[in-house]
Design an enzyme around this catalytic site. Structure first.
Site, mmCIF file in Angstrom:
data_model
loop_
_atom_site.group_PDB
_atom_site.id
_atom_site.type_symbol
_atom_site.label_atom_id
_atom_site.label_comp_id
_atom_site.label_asym_id
_atom_site.label_seq_id
_atom_site.Cartn_x
_atom_site.Cartn_y
_atom_site.Cartn_z
ATOM 1 N N SER A 319 35.006 41.620 40.674
ATOM 2 C CA SER A 319 36.228 41.919 39.922
ATOM 3 C C SER A 319 36.875 43.206 40.420
ATOM 4 C CB SER A 319 35.906 42.040 38.431
ATOM 5 O OG SER A 319 37.039 42.467 37.699
ATOM 6 N N TRP A 322 38.349 42.642 43.859
ATOM 7 C CA TRP A 322 39.578 41.847 43.803
ATOM 8 C C TRP A 322 40.785 42.741 43.512
ATOM 9 C CZ3 TRP A 322 43.174 41.134 39.891
ATOM 10 C CH2 TRP A 322 44.119 40.138 40.112
ATOM 11 N N HIS A 323 40.596 43.769 42.686
ATOM 12 C CA HIS A 323 41.715 44.637 42.345
ATOM 13 C C HIS A 323 42.201 45.448 43.540
ATOM 14 C CE1 HIS A 323 40.616 43.783 38.139
ATOM 15 N NE2 HIS A 323 41.866 44.103 37.878
ATOM 16 N N GLY A 324 41.343 45.697 44.507
ATOM 17 C CA GLY A 324 41.787 46.434 45.681
ATOM 18 C C GLY A 324 40.626 46.904 46.533
ATOM 19 N N PHE A 487 48.564 43.930 43.376
ATOM 20 C CA PHE A 487 47.290 43.288 43.647
ATOM 21 C C PHE A 487 47.445 41.830 44.012
ATOM 22 C CE2 PHE A 487 46.551 46.478 40.192
ATOM 23 C CZ PHE A 487 46.179 47.472 41.073
#
Length: 487
Positions: A319, A322-324, A487
């Site tokens: 998680s 995935w955000h960066g 994102f």
């Protein structure tokens, strides 16, 4: 350039609604597809549309192979997922090795400078990549058949309503709704308009003013200490929520006008009494995707306590990633949140025993609000890393919160936040309205706030319209910049 709050987008939606009035509901999908392609070109450019087409075509073709009883289905699934993730990694994570070195040097106290690899931004790739992988996995597991219409699948992956900030929609809900939009009644149109106004209220009245405060304090974070930095940390949590959920309300409302259902993505997250509950209420579709496709396949909670905790950390690591591709994201919205959840589960029995031994009733409204405040503080610490440019900056902000003082250049008691008196008053009123709106939703259900008699609906419209009409915006205002669009 076009964005969700631009006049160009307003004209695009208006034209689509007018054209939709002249066609049958089953033909509305072609108008929505045309609108989505126009939006993708105007908002993302030529590269965005080419990458979207390649990704969509690959996912569409893979599903036909995955629904057949072939010996190499698992290999096909792996190749399809690697292809999608490879595209995402190329455009999003090119600098991750350098950021890793930067993080290590921050921890050891050394300096590390590098020239970032510059890759063009691809609109929506983080969201439609997960939707395509989730769809292919559903076909592989036999939970649905492969979609036969390339137009229907293209509309699902490229729909303008979830392209910029999500949600991570499922084909079962949004894909089928896009392929066959419902007829829109007067009540449905009214409810959609009210949801649009709610989203604009969150974004334009609250989030934009919070952004001024947050950017002012974070921009000179070494000059601030104590409650100023604590204020900025809490303000950013609220800014992120009103920005993100405001976009969801806006797009959900517009989708209702076309008879389309989007997956629900928020449910009063700051009313959560634990971090685990918070993440069941925040970015619900991303959490659902990770639970279904990562946590459960890894064994979930079925293989012992230690394995469960490993799986929880794996989910939050993914998680955060995935955000960066920066360790501020990976730790702030990933690893730290996993540690919170495991810690809560480990210490909950001891806390309950202490409460019983002391004769304290913890199931009262007072303790409920205490737990909500505790959860808000814990989550806000993670969001400090989310907002910070580096681990070193996050450390200085968190350390500065614990120091006595306010602002180095201004005397005690001077409220230096970047907001004027008028803007601050509008912000306080807006937050109060949002609070009571959220309490109503928490106590009466999500839908009842937008459904009711004509007097209630008329009052809501009037109040929101007046706030929008008489609101004014300070320095740094940029109504087109949604946070999660990065994102």
């Amino acid at each position: 350039m076009i964005s969700y709050t631009s006049y160009g987008f307003f004209l695009l939606v208006s034209a689509g609604l007018i054209l939709s009035g002249f066609v049958r509901p089953k033909r509305k999908k072609w108008i929505l597809l045309a609108m989505s392609l126009i939006f993708l070109v105007l908002a993302g450019g030529a590269l965005s549309i080419w990458i979207w087409m390649i990704s969509t075509a690959a996912g569409f073709a893979a599903a036909f192979l995955l629904e057949r009883d072939l010996a190499g289905r698992r290999l096909i699934l792996a190749l399809a997922a690697v292809f999608q993730l490879g595209l995402l990694a190329y455009f999003k994570y090119a600098n991750l090795p350098f950021y890793t070195m930067e993080a290590l040097c921050d921890i050891t106290g050394r300096s590390y400078e590098f020239e970032p690899v510059r890759r063009p931004a691809v609109l929506g790739i983080s969201f439609y990549t997960l939707m395509i992988i989730g769809y292919d996995l559903d076909v592989y597991r036999g939970e649905r058949q492969a979609v036969r219409s390339a137009a229907d699948f293209s509309l699902f992956t490229g729909y303008f309503g979830h392209l910029v900030q999500g949600p991570v929609d499922s084909y079962e809900v949004t894909g089928t709704s896009l392929a066959k939009p419902d007829s829109v009644s007067f009540e449905g149109f009214r409810d959609g308009c009210l949801e649009i106004l709610t989203g604009l209220f969150k974004k334009l009245i609250i989030s934009e003013r919070l952004a001024i405060m947050v950017n002012t304090i974070y921009g000179e974070y070494t000059s601030y200490k104590g409650w100023y930095l604590a204020l900025a940390a809490g303000a950013f949590s609220l800014q992120l929520y009103t920005d993100f959920s405001g976009c969801m309300d806006l797009m959900s409302g517009i989708s209702r006008l076309f008879g389309v259902r989007l997956c629900r993505n928020f449910r009063q997250p700051f009313f959560a009494e634990s971090v685990s509950e918070f993440w069941r209420r925040w970015h619900i579709t991303l959490g659902g995707f990770l639970r279904k496709n990562i946590y459960i396949p890894l064994g979930g909670n079925r293989k012992g306590l230690l394995r469960k905790y490993v799986n929880v950390m794996a989910v939050f690591l993914i998680s955060g990633l995935w955000h960066g591709g920066k360790w501020t994201f990976i730790i702030g919205t990933g690893i730290l949140q996993g540690i919170y959840m495991i810690g809560e589960e480990l210490f909950r029995p001891a806390a309950q025993r202490i409460g019983r031994a002391a004769g304290v009733k913890t199931d009262t409204p007072f303790f409920s609000w205490i737990r909500r405040l505790r959860t808000f503080i814990l989550v806000s610490v993670g969001f400090v890393l989310f907002r910070a440019d580096s681990l070193a900056m996050a450390g200085q902000v968190l350390g500065g919160i614990m120091q006595k003082g306010q602002h180095s250049e201004y005397g005690e008691g001077v409220f230096y936040s970047g907001l004027g008196t008028g803007d601050f008053a509008v912000l306080v009123i807006g937050l109060a309205v949002l609070f009571f709106l959220s309490v109503w939703r928490e106590n009466h259900g999500e839908e009842k706030i937008i459904k009711g008699d004509g007097a209630r609906t008329g009052t809501c419209f009037a109040v929101l319209f007046l706030i929008l009409l008489f609101g004014w915006y300070g320095k740094g205002y940029d109504m087109g910049a949604f946070i999660y669009s990065r994102f």
